[in-house]
Enzyme design. Sequence first.
Site, PDB file in Angstrom:
ATOM      1  N   GLU A 233      12.752  27.001   7.695  1.00  0.00           N
ATOM      2  CA  GLU A 233      11.640  26.118   7.389  1.00  0.00           C
ATOM      3  C   GLU A 233      11.813  24.507   8.142  1.00  0.00           C
ATOM      4  O   GLU A 233      11.129  24.135   9.523  1.00  0.00           O
ATOM      5  CB  GLU A 233      11.362  25.705   6.825  1.00  0.00           C
ATOM      6  CG  GLU A 233       9.858  24.781   6.556  1.00  0.00           C
ATOM      7  CD  GLU A 233       9.339  24.632   5.068  1.00  0.00           C
ATOM      8  OE1 GLU A 233       7.858  23.605   4.816  1.00  0.00           O
ATOM      9  OE2 GLU A 233      10.360  24.767   4.088  1.00  0.00           O
ATOM     10  N   HIS A 266       7.314  30.747   6.818  1.00  0.00           N
ATOM     11  CA  HIS A 266       7.696  29.799   7.727  1.00  0.00           C
ATOM     12  C   HIS A 266       8.483  30.621   8.787  1.00  0.00           C
ATOM     13  O   HIS A 266       7.405  30.285   9.808  1.00  0.00           O
ATOM     14  CB  HIS A 266       8.531  28.230   6.992  1.00  0.00           C
ATOM     15  CG  HIS A 266       7.706  28.134   5.632  1.00  0.00           C
ATOM     16  ND1 HIS A 266       6.789  27.522   5.349  1.00  0.00           N
ATOM     17  CD2 HIS A 266       8.122  27.571   4.249  1.00  0.00           C
ATOM     18  CE1 HIS A 266       6.310  27.502   4.883  1.00  0.00           C
ATOM     19  NE2 HIS A 266       7.486  26.844   3.805  1.00  0.00           N
ATOM     20  N   ASP A 317       0.918  27.497   0.674  1.00  0.00           N
ATOM     21  CA  ASP A 317       1.809  26.605   0.415  1.00  0.00           C
ATOM     22  C   ASP A 317       1.727  25.348  -0.958  1.00  0.00           C
ATOM     23  O   ASP A 317       1.620  25.482  -1.907  1.00  0.00           O
ATOM     24  CB  ASP A 317       2.819  26.106   1.473  1.00  0.00           C
ATOM     25  CG  ASP A 317       3.942  25.497   1.171  1.00  0.00           C
ATOM     26  OD1 ASP A 317       4.848  25.594   0.369  1.00  0.00           O
ATOM     27  OD2 ASP A 317       4.748  25.784   2.738  1.00  0.00           O
TER      28      ASP A 317
END
Length: 428
Positions: A233, A266, A317
């Site tokens: 990420e 991600h 998320d």
Amino acid sequence: MPQVIEADLTWTGHVFQPDIQIEVDEGGTITNVGALGLEPTRRLARQALLPGFINAHSHAFQRGLRGGGERFAGVGGDFWSWRDAMYALVEKTSRDEFSRLCVTAFREMLDRGITTVGEFHYFHHTSGADDYAFDDLVLDAAREAGIRIVLLEAFYHTGGFGIDASGSQRRFVSQSLNAYREQLDRLASRLDGRSQHLGIVAHSFRAVSLDDIALLHAEAARRGMVLHVHVEEQQREIDECIAYHGKRPLALLNDLGDMNSVTAVHCTHATAEDLQRFVDDGGNVCVCPLTEANLGDGIPDLTSLDRGDKSLSLGTDSNARISMIDEMRWLEYGQRLATNSRGVLKDAEGTVATTLLGAATTGGARALGIRAGSIAPGFPADLVSIDLAAPCLAFSPLDLLLDALVFGGGDEAVLATCVQGQWRERNP
């Protein structure tokens, strides 16, 4: 009781069709779909039915941070400064507050057409304890809200590469893999098998050792569960991983082999080569466009992926905004911004909206390892009802209705959701 549901239009997997009926048994499972000629028990006039949306990645408690971490002194902020704000939320969150946050987030998801949530859960313990008490609170909140849940139980062990966990992180930590396995067994014994499921999580390469990730991979295969991991990420994490392990996180994950039932969340900075290898080996990619934009993560390069492989799924998320319609739209828009082109995620027929709906339904089901995401016999009656009279859909012809919803529609078009045959009207 059994139902015969008939809307003006029903999504059949490729198009909306009229005169389709959905027969549902007493247990909430679809038994038949088609032009059945039955007397409907629920007639949905001026409505269209889609499979319920599947949210493959959520941290429900972060709903309490909405609006937080959005003021910036000096040079501004980044993911890591946002994480400090999240830790501050963790520090002050009691059991009661945690429950309220989860119920609120789950109800909001239902109001936005989400019927299943993959709750990537790492906030386990009461402050100062090692009790896993918050795991039960998540399941209880899902039951109270009426949402299908896959509790993605996270193993979290270190505070960084070779660094002990400290501060608020201690509320996330499992002291050992044995303690974690025992908790998995306990959770498995108390699930409602029709609407509650369990998966395994290695939180990230910074929070779990490489050896333990390999053991969790084997444990998931042994139990027949999915494995989810936060992957690449942030560039800083990649740099630290290379310094510590000599390789990037996704390359290390690929080295384990057999990525079937593994979802990388991600992949914002993944290389095209690593990502293609991961997907070719059966892996799933969960993208969370709204959170990734909110945190300034970046935009993953999805241009090399074959849209026919169904590897893409979507998550809300941090729940800074809960809208699966927005997540679908921005999955494509992010790719357009990154490539200066349009139609990046089109299917074999040149349609983008079907790819995006697939990510929000069948792709999510694949990532979570559940039978859901389709309106078909043998699947649970998990549905979302769309208001054909909604102003955002005005003037949309039938053949462009899905495109209009995804690219120009909003959550106000969602009228109701159905989970395992149980209906819930949208909270106005």
